[in-house]
Design an enzyme around this catalytic site. Structure first.
Site, PDB file in Angstrom:
ATOM      1  N   ASP A 212       0.858  -1.185   0.000  1.00  0.00           N
ATOM      2  CA  ASP A 212       0.000   0.000   0.000  1.00  0.00           C
ATOM      3  C   ASP A 212       0.895   1.236   0.000  1.00  0.00           C
ATOM      4  OD1 ASP A 212       1.103   0.182   2.523  1.00  0.00           O
ATOM      5  OD2 ASP A 212      -0.797   0.194   3.602  1.00  0.00           O
ATOM      6  N   ASP A 214       1.403   4.667   2.347  1.00  0.00           N
ATOM      7  CA  ASP A 214       0.999   5.262   3.627  1.00  0.00           C
ATOM      8  C   ASP A 214       1.372   6.739   3.679  1.00  0.00           C
ATOM      9  OD1 ASP A 214       0.399   2.576   4.947  1.00  0.00           O
ATOM     10  OD2 ASP A 214       2.515   2.305   4.441  1.00  0.00           O
ATOM     11  N   ASP A 302      -3.343   4.466   2.732  1.00  0.00           N
ATOM     12  CA  ASP A 302      -3.708   4.829   4.104  1.00  0.00           C
ATOM     13  C   ASP A 302      -3.373   6.293   4.340  1.00  0.00           C
ATOM     14  OD1 ASP A 302      -4.519   2.277   4.698  1.00  0.00           O
ATOM     15  OD2 ASP A 302      -2.715   1.720   5.807  1.00  0.00           O
TER      16      ASP A 302
HETATM   17  N1  DCP Z   1       2.549  -0.186  11.879  1.00  0.00           N
HETATM   18  C1  DCP Z   1       2.795  -0.782  13.105  1.00  0.00           C
HETATM   19  N2  DCP Z   1       1.854  -1.567  13.662  1.00  0.00           N
HETATM   20  C2  DCP Z   1       0.695  -1.782  13.034  1.00  0.00           C
HETATM   21  C3  DCP Z   1       0.418  -1.187  11.803  1.00  0.00           C
HETATM   22  C4  DCP Z   1       1.383  -0.382  11.252  1.00  0.00           C
HETATM   23  O1  DCP Z   1       3.845  -0.595  13.682  1.00  0.00           O
HETATM   24  N3  DCP Z   1      -0.206  -2.589  13.610  1.00  0.00           N
HETATM   25  C5  DCP Z   1       3.565   0.669  11.280  1.00  0.00           C
HETATM   26  C6  DCP Z   1       4.756  -0.100  10.855  1.00  0.00           C
HETATM   27  C7  DCP Z   1       4.615  -0.204   9.391  1.00  0.00           C
HETATM   28  C8  DCP Z   1       3.849   1.054   9.033  1.00  0.00           C
HETATM   29  O2  DCP Z   1       3.039   1.303  10.144  1.00  0.00           O
HETATM   30  O3  DCP Z   1       5.866  -0.236   8.771  1.00  0.00           O
HETATM   31  C9  DCP Z   1       3.035   0.942   7.817  1.00  0.00           C
HETATM   32  O4  DCP Z   1       2.258  -0.245   7.814  1.00  0.00           O
HETATM   33  P1  DCP Z   1       2.223  -1.193   6.542  1.00  0.00           P
HETATM   34  O5  DCP Z   1       1.397  -2.374   6.907  1.00  0.00           O
HETATM   35  O6  DCP Z   1       1.811  -0.432   5.340  1.00  0.00           O
HETATM   36  O7  DCP Z   1       3.742  -1.700   6.418  1.00  0.00           O
HETATM   37  P2  DCP Z   1       4.904  -1.264   5.446  1.00  0.00           P
HETATM   38  O8  DCP Z   1       4.580   0.011   4.761  1.00  0.00           O
HETATM   39  O9  DCP Z   1       6.133  -1.306   6.260  1.00  0.00           O
HETATM   40  O10 DCP Z   1       4.979  -2.463   4.426  1.00  0.00           O
HETATM   41  P3  DCP Z   1       4.254  -2.635   2.989  1.00  0.00           P
HETATM   42  O11 DCP Z   1       5.336  -2.409   2.011  1.00  0.00           O
HETATM   43  O12 DCP Z   1       3.758  -4.034   2.993  1.00  0.00           O
HETATM   44  O13 DCP Z   1       3.149  -1.637   2.880  1.00  0.00           O
HETATM   45 MG    MG Z   2       2.811   0.296   3.671  1.00  0.00          MG
END
Ligand code: DCP
Ligand code: MG
Length: 378
Positions: A212, A214, A302
């Site tokens: 996604d 963010d 998001d």
């Molecule tokens: N985050 C967290 N705990 C959660 C949800 C989110 O600490 N329950 C934080 C850490 C993640 C960030 O928010 O790195 C963004 O969430 P994502 O699920 O979008 O994760 P990423 O952006 O790191 O990975 P992706 O490339 O899969 O979107």
């Molecule tokens: Mg993400």
């Protein structure tokens, strides 16, 4: 047992010095010399998550994270000496891989019915462990079987998840993320010219692909930010590019202590959306065929809107990685007697909140060296 202090390494020719048990005291770039091991560990840890085996799940996640931080590949079991979280369970897997190129435990998981079904079901937007469990217990093994059952009630989110499955189950590229960034930024600035729009998550850590995109949005003056999220959403609707949205209102209480849990959902106003991205707006497109010859792709976005006073904490919390975040909180708790979450930092000894304008301020409060976002790929 886990010692509170960094583990001291005596005989490690290649790493020298110590490897901290906390990801927030390690610099973890995207260059991973130990892919063959960490890929295996990630499958095992996810399987433990699926069978709700929390301890082993966390153990494999921590070991994964340690191996990702190493500046060299593991060639033998001796190379593991002194590394935190590389206990007997993980060593067995590494030994297997070193000896025959793969782990029999991993092979076994990959062909396991429950693992395969959970992996598939949780790939649908809006489907978590509970729903996957329910569907699995009802005997479903494919998405077709789930969709064909008229007795299942799907949430609005799950309906969108199925509708745009082909697009959103495919990775979002950096160029696609930039194009979405431009749209979000333009839309926000149309409404509040001096609002701040920042990309967080994996793309801020330098990843080439993500699931996604963010964003954090905030306004320097709180009054100007009134209703900004609702207005942005309305504007995107007007542009005809909002495929799905779910606004979650703020449930934020300044007087409450930060959460004691190490992985807490925050209370900021936010929106989980799916945006229709015109492919013409993407710099380098055309390398992959789109589903059904469409000229657009559905992208998961998001949007999180913290008050400006909490911005640095929200930025740190949303930049990840998940393991980096867990370890920041664990470090704050066990090493500093402080509570850190996405809203703030509380010093239990001084019984006071520590404010921060930048991420640097937060690392400084915690007595940590600053770790750049691209070094947080723990
Ligand atoms: N985050 C967290 N705990 C959660 C949800 C989110 O600490 N329950 C934080 C850490 C993640 C960030 O928010 O790195 C963004 O969430 P994502 O699920 O979008 O994760 P990423 O952006 O790191 O990975 P992706 O490339 O899969 O979107
Ligand atoms: Mg993400």
């Amino acid at each position: 047992g886990v010692s509170a202090n960094p583990v001291h390494v005596k005989s490690m020719p290649q790493t020298m010095g110590t490897v901290s048990q906390y990801a927030c005291q390690r610099r973890t770039t995207l260059k991973n010399y130990n892919n063959i091991f960490t890929d295996a560990f990630e499958i095992l840890s996810q399987n433990y998550e699926f069978i709700e085996s929390e301890g082993p799940c966390l153990a494999f996640m921590r070991a994964t994270s340690v191996l990702k931080s190493l500046p060299h590949a593991i060639h033998s079991l001796q190379d593991l000496e002194g590394l935190p979280f590389l206990g007997d369970q993980t060593k067995d897997v590494i030994e297997d891989i070193l000896e025959c190129g793969h782990s029999s435990k991993v092979q076994h998981v990959l062909s396991d019915d429950r693992y395969k079904a959970f992996k598939l079901f949780t790939s649908v937007f809006g489907v978590g462990l509970k729903t996957a469990e329910k569907w699995y217990r009802r005997g479903f093994r494919s998405l077709e079987e789930v969709k064909a059952d008229s007795s299942i009630h799907f949430t609005k989110m799950q309906k969108a998840g199925f509708l745009y499955y082909d697009d959103i189950s495919r990775a979002v590229s950096r160029d696609e993320a930039s194009a979405i960034g431009q749209i979000v930024e333009d839309t926000v600035h149309l409404l509040v010219p001096d609002a701040l729009v920042v990309v967080t998550g994996g793309f801020r850590r330098g990843k080439e692909f993500g699931h996604d995109v963010d964003f954090l949005i905030t306004t320097p003056e709180t009054e100007k930010g009134e209703g900004i999220l609702h207005n942005v959403i309305n504007e995107l609707k007007h542009q005809g590019i909002l495929l799905y949205y779910d606004i979650v209102d703020a449930t934020f209480d300044k007087t409450k202590l930060p959460s004691k849990r190490f992985e807490a959902m925050d209370h900021f106003e936010k929106c989980f959306a799916i945006i229709k991205l015109n492919k013409k707006l993407v710099k380098c497109d055309g390398q992959e065929e789109s589903a059904g010859g469409k000229d657009w792709k559905a992208i998961r976005v998001d949007l999180v809107v913290p008050p400006v006073d909490n911005f640095a904490f929200a930025l740190l919390g949303w930049s990840g990685s998940r393991q980096f975040e867990r370890d920041l909180r664990r470090y704050a708790h066990y090493e500093k007697k402080m509570i850190l979450d996405n809203h703030g930092l509380y010093d239990k000894t001084k019984k006071t909140f520590l404010s921060a304008k930048t991420e640097n301020d937060i690392f400084a409060h915690l007595g940590l060296d600053f770790i750049e976002p691209w070094e947080r790929n723990a």
